[in-house]
Design a protein around this motif. Structure first.
Motif, PDB file in Angstrom:
ATOM      1  N   LEU A 284      54.461  -8.816  73.286  1.00  0.00           N
ATOM      2  CA  LEU A 284      55.848  -8.369  73.450  1.00  0.00           C
ATOM      3  C   LEU A 284      56.818  -9.439  72.946  1.00  0.00           C
ATOM      4  N   LEU A 285      56.542 -10.696  73.280  1.00  0.00           N
ATOM      5  CA  LEU A 285      57.373 -11.792  72.773  1.00  0.00           C
ATOM      6  C   LEU A 285      57.333 -11.846  71.249  1.00  0.00           C
ATOM      7  N   LYS A 286      56.151 -11.689  70.698  1.00  0.00           N
ATOM      8  CA  LYS A 286      55.979 -11.720  69.247  1.00  0.00           C
ATOM      9  C   LYS A 286      56.746 -10.583  68.587  1.00  0.00           C
ATOM     10  N   LYS A 287      56.712  -9.406  69.197  1.00  0.00           N
ATOM     11  CA  LYS A 287      57.424  -8.251  68.647  1.00  0.00           C
ATOM     12  C   LYS A 287      58.930  -8.488  68.657  1.00  0.00           C
ATOM     13  N   ILE A 288      59.451  -9.039  69.756  1.00  0.00           N
ATOM     14  CA  ILE A 288      60.883  -9.340  69.829  1.00  0.00           C
ATOM     15  C   ILE A 288      61.263 -10.351  68.752  1.00  0.00           C
ATOM     16  N   LEU A 289      60.443 -11.376  68.580  1.00  0.00           N
ATOM     17  CA  LEU A 289      60.714 -12.404  67.573  1.00  0.00           C
ATOM     18  C   LEU A 289      60.703 -11.797  66.174  1.00  0.00           C
ATOM     19  N   ASP A 290      59.760 -10.899  65.897  1.00  0.00           N
ATOM     20  CA  ASP A 290      59.669 -10.252  64.586  1.00  0.00           C
ATOM     21  C   ASP A 290      60.877  -9.369  64.308  1.00  0.00           C
ATOM     22  N   GLU A 291      61.308  -8.631  65.321  1.00  0.00           N
ATOM     23  CA  GLU A 291      62.361  -7.637  65.113  1.00  0.00           C
ATOM     24  C   GLU A 291      63.768  -8.222  65.162  1.00  0.00           C
ATOM     25  N   GLU A 292      63.945  -9.285  65.935  1.00  0.00           N
ATOM     26  CA  GLU A 292      65.299  -9.806  66.153  1.00  0.00           C
ATOM     27  C   GLU A 292      65.638 -11.034  65.311  1.00  0.00           C
ATOM     28  N   PHE A 293      64.619 -11.721  64.781  1.00  0.00           N
ATOM     29  CA  PHE A 293      64.861 -12.977  64.066  1.00  0.00           C
ATOM     30  C   PHE A 293      64.045 -13.015  62.776  1.00  0.00           C
ATOM     31  N   ASP A 294      64.486 -13.835  61.867  1.00  0.00           N
ATOM     32  CA  ASP A 294      63.841 -13.942  60.568  1.00  0.00           C
ATOM     33  C   ASP A 294      63.165 -15.301  60.436  1.00  0.00           C
ATOM     34  N   PHE A 295      61.912 -15.355  60.837  1.00  0.00           N
ATOM     35  CA  PHE A 295      61.102 -16.564  60.685  1.00  0.00           C
ATOM     36  C   PHE A 295      59.776 -16.165  60.011  1.00  0.00           C
ATOM     37  N   PRO A 296      59.799 -16.028  58.684  1.00  0.00           N
ATOM     38  CA  PRO A 296      58.591 -15.555  57.987  1.00  0.00           C
ATOM     39  C   PRO A 296      57.442 -16.558  57.974  1.00  0.00           C
ATOM     40  N   ASP A 297      57.746 -17.854  58.177  1.00  0.00           N
ATOM     41  CA  ASP A 297      56.704 -18.876  58.171  1.00  0.00           C
ATOM     42  C   ASP A 297      55.852 -18.745  59.433  1.00  0.00           C
ATOM     43  N   PRO A 298      54.549 -18.473  59.294  1.00  0.00           N
ATOM     44  CA  PRO A 298      53.680 -18.311  60.478  1.00  0.00           C
ATOM     45  C   PRO A 298      53.676 -19.538  61.385  1.00  0.00           C
ATOM     46  N   GLU A 299      53.786 -20.728  60.801  1.00  0.00           N
ATOM     47  CA  GLU A 299      53.776 -21.937  61.613  1.00  0.00           C
ATOM     48  C   GLU A 299      55.032 -22.015  62.481  1.00  0.00           C
ATOM     49  N   GLU A 300      56.182 -21.687  61.904  1.00  0.00           N
ATOM     50  CA  GLU A 300      57.418 -21.668  62.692  1.00  0.00           C
ATOM     51  C   GLU A 300      57.340 -20.609  63.785  1.00  0.00           C
ATOM     52  N   HIS A 301      56.786 -19.467  63.422  1.00  0.00           N
ATOM     53  CA  HIS A 301      56.590 -18.371  64.369  1.00  0.00           C
ATOM     54  C   HIS A 301      55.804 -18.851  65.588  1.00  0.00           C
ATOM     55  N   GLU A 302      54.696 -19.545  65.327  1.00  0.00           N
ATOM     56  CA  GLU A 302      53.830 -20.011  66.401  1.00  0.00           C
ATOM     57  C   GLU A 302      54.518 -21.094  67.231  1.00  0.00           C
ATOM     58  N   GLN A 303      55.301 -21.951  66.593  1.00  0.00           N
ATOM     59  CA  GLN A 303      56.009 -22.995  67.331  1.00  0.00           C
ATOM     60  C   GLN A 303      57.025 -22.392  68.292  1.00  0.00           C
ATOM     61  N   ILE A 304      57.710 -21.325  67.871  1.00  0.00           N
ATOM     62  CA  ILE A 304      58.688 -20.669  68.742  1.00  0.00           C
ATOM     63  C   ILE A 304      57.981 -20.004  69.917  1.00  0.00           C
ATOM     64  N   LEU A 305      56.852 -19.343  69.649  1.00  0.00           N
ATOM     65  CA  LEU A 305      56.091 -18.726  70.741  1.00  0.00           C
ATOM     66  C   LEU A 305      55.576 -19.789  71.710  1.00  0.00           C
ATOM     67  N   LYS A 306      55.242 -20.945  71.169  1.00  0.00           N
ATOM     68  CA  LYS A 306      54.816 -22.053  72.025  1.00  0.00           C
ATOM     69  C   LYS A 306      55.962 -22.498  72.921  1.00  0.00           C
ATOM     70  N   HIS A 307      57.176 -22.552  72.365  1.00  0.00           N
ATOM     71  CA  HIS A 307      58.362 -22.862  73.170  1.00  0.00           C
ATOM     72  C   HIS A 307      58.514 -21.837  74.294  1.00  0.00           C
ATOM     73  N   CYS A 308      58.290 -20.560  73.962  1.00  0.00           N
ATOM     74  CA  CYS A 308      58.394 -19.506  74.981  1.00  0.00           C
ATOM     75  C   CYS A 308      57.423 -19.759  76.123  1.00  0.00           C
ATOM     76  N   ARG A 309      56.170 -20.028  75.770  1.00  0.00           N
ATOM     77  CA  ARG A 309      55.154 -20.235  76.804  1.00  0.00           C
ATOM     78  C   ARG A 309      55.474 -21.458  77.651  1.00  0.00           C
ATOM     79  N   MET A 310      55.951 -22.525  77.025  1.00  0.00           N
ATOM     80  CA  MET A 310      56.292 -23.731  77.772  1.00  0.00           C
ATOM     81  C   MET A 310      57.421 -23.458  78.761  1.00  0.00           C
ATOM     82  N   MET A 311      58.417 -22.686  78.333  1.00  0.00           N
ATOM     83  CA  MET A 311      59.531 -22.378  79.223  1.00  0.00           C
ATOM     84  C   MET A 311      59.099 -21.489  80.374  1.00  0.00           C
ATOM     85  N   MET A 312      58.202 -20.553  80.103  1.00  0.00           N
ATOM     86  CA  MET A 312      57.780 -19.596  81.121  1.00  0.00           C
ATOM     87  C   MET A 312      56.775 -20.199  82.096  1.00  0.00           C
TER      88      MET A 312
END
Length: 306
Positions: free
Chosen positions: A94-122
């Motif tokens: 669900l987090l990944k879907k929101i990130l894909d639909e709401e933001f433009d981060f085509p780089d997979p590495e950046e994508h994963e770093q943002i999801l990592k930020h999400c997990r750390m915050m949660m």
């Protein structure tokens, strides 16, 4: 044997992404079923899989289950199990879907770093860090409400059309993680520029001692262990630093770049602190870490760190 007129108390469908998720989901259902059977021995509970969708059904031919709080207790148990399943198995997607639909981060590495930020915050200590229990309660209450209105539920449909507050919180988490990622990236780029500048900068003073007493308590001393003159030279780098929202390390870096020491001895009992890592990254081989010496003994004795 159950009667032909047995009532379906609920029927829940969940589409799993692969066999491993299916196995974990069935394991969670089985655990919930065991708890229900222990309390309500006449329930008929089944779990079946068809074309990637797992169906969880509960039936009973005793009309007394439709009265009082018994039915709500059954719905509550099912809702709690589904909420835990969503948190464990669905939330990352669900987090990944929101990130894909709401933001433009085509780089997979950046994508994963943002999801990592999400997990750390949660999971960590942040404004979202204690929200797991809240999200679980939010989901369980919503699922129980849906089952009370109509005992047929599809997990994906619930998340799409009924879990508005839950999805809103996930979106806020993603937005916050994106902001954190962008600030981190901006800071890393700026540190890289400072590192490049320092590399070509000619030393102006032979030595600076930095006494890191702990936390925000830092002293800058010259080679004679006297307070360092904080006069800043004019320059693009110093000007940019002065325009930043100054944190402790920014102010220290501004001063050190101004005086351009050939060597910096950092006296600290906490070499893992962010300010120490940042200075070591910018000034590289000009930095020497001291954990104890006669020069810093008195300063750390004042703070009780010796």
């Amino acid at each position: 044997m159950k009667g032909v007129n047995s009532m379906e108390l609920f029927s829940i469908a969940a589409r799993t992404s692969d066999s491993r998720e299916e196995e974990r989901y069935i394991r969670m259902i089985t655990k919930a079923n065991q708890a229900l059977h222990k309390k309500y021995k006449t329930l008929s509970i089944s779990c079946s899989v068809h074309e990637g969708t797992t169906f969880w059904r509960c039936r009973e031919d005793d009309p007394r289950f439709l009265k009082g709080n018994v039915l709500q207790q059954i719905y509550g148990a099912a809702a709690s199990a589904l909420a835990e399943y969503i948190l464990q198995e669905k939330e990352r997607e669900l987090l990944k879907k929101i990130l894909d639909e709401e933001f433009d981060f085509p780089d997979p590495e950046e994508h994963e770093q943002i999801l990592k930020h999400c997990r750390m915050m949660m999971e960590g200590k942040s404004e979202f860090g204690d929200s797991r229990h809240r999200r679980s309660s939010m989901l369980a209450q919503g699922i129980q409400q849906c089952l009370s209105e109509r005992p047929l539920l599809h997990v994906d449909g619930f998340l799409t059309f009924r879990a508005h507050n839950y999805m809103k919180e996930l979106k806020e988490i993603v937005e916050y993680a994106v902001d954190e990622f962008l600030m981190d990236r901006q800071y890393e780029e700026f540190v890289g520029m400072l590192k490049y500048f320092v590399y070509f900068q000619q030393p102006q003073v032979p030595l600076v001692h930095l006494i890191h007493k702990g936390g925000q308590d830092v002293l800058l001393l010259d080679e004679d262990m006297k307070p360092l003159d904080h006069r800043h030279d004019e320059g693009v780098v110093v000007e940019r630093l002065d325009q930043q929202d100054l944190q402790m390390e920014d102010a220290v870096v501004t001063t050190l770049i101004s005086v351009s020491p050939a060597k910096i001895i950092i006296h600290t009992r906490e070499p893992h602190m962010a300010v120490i890592r940042t200075l070591s990254q910018i000034f590289e081989d000009r930095v020497e870490i001291c954990r104890y010496c006669p020069d810093c003994h008195g300063y750390f004795r004042e703070t009780g760190k010796i």
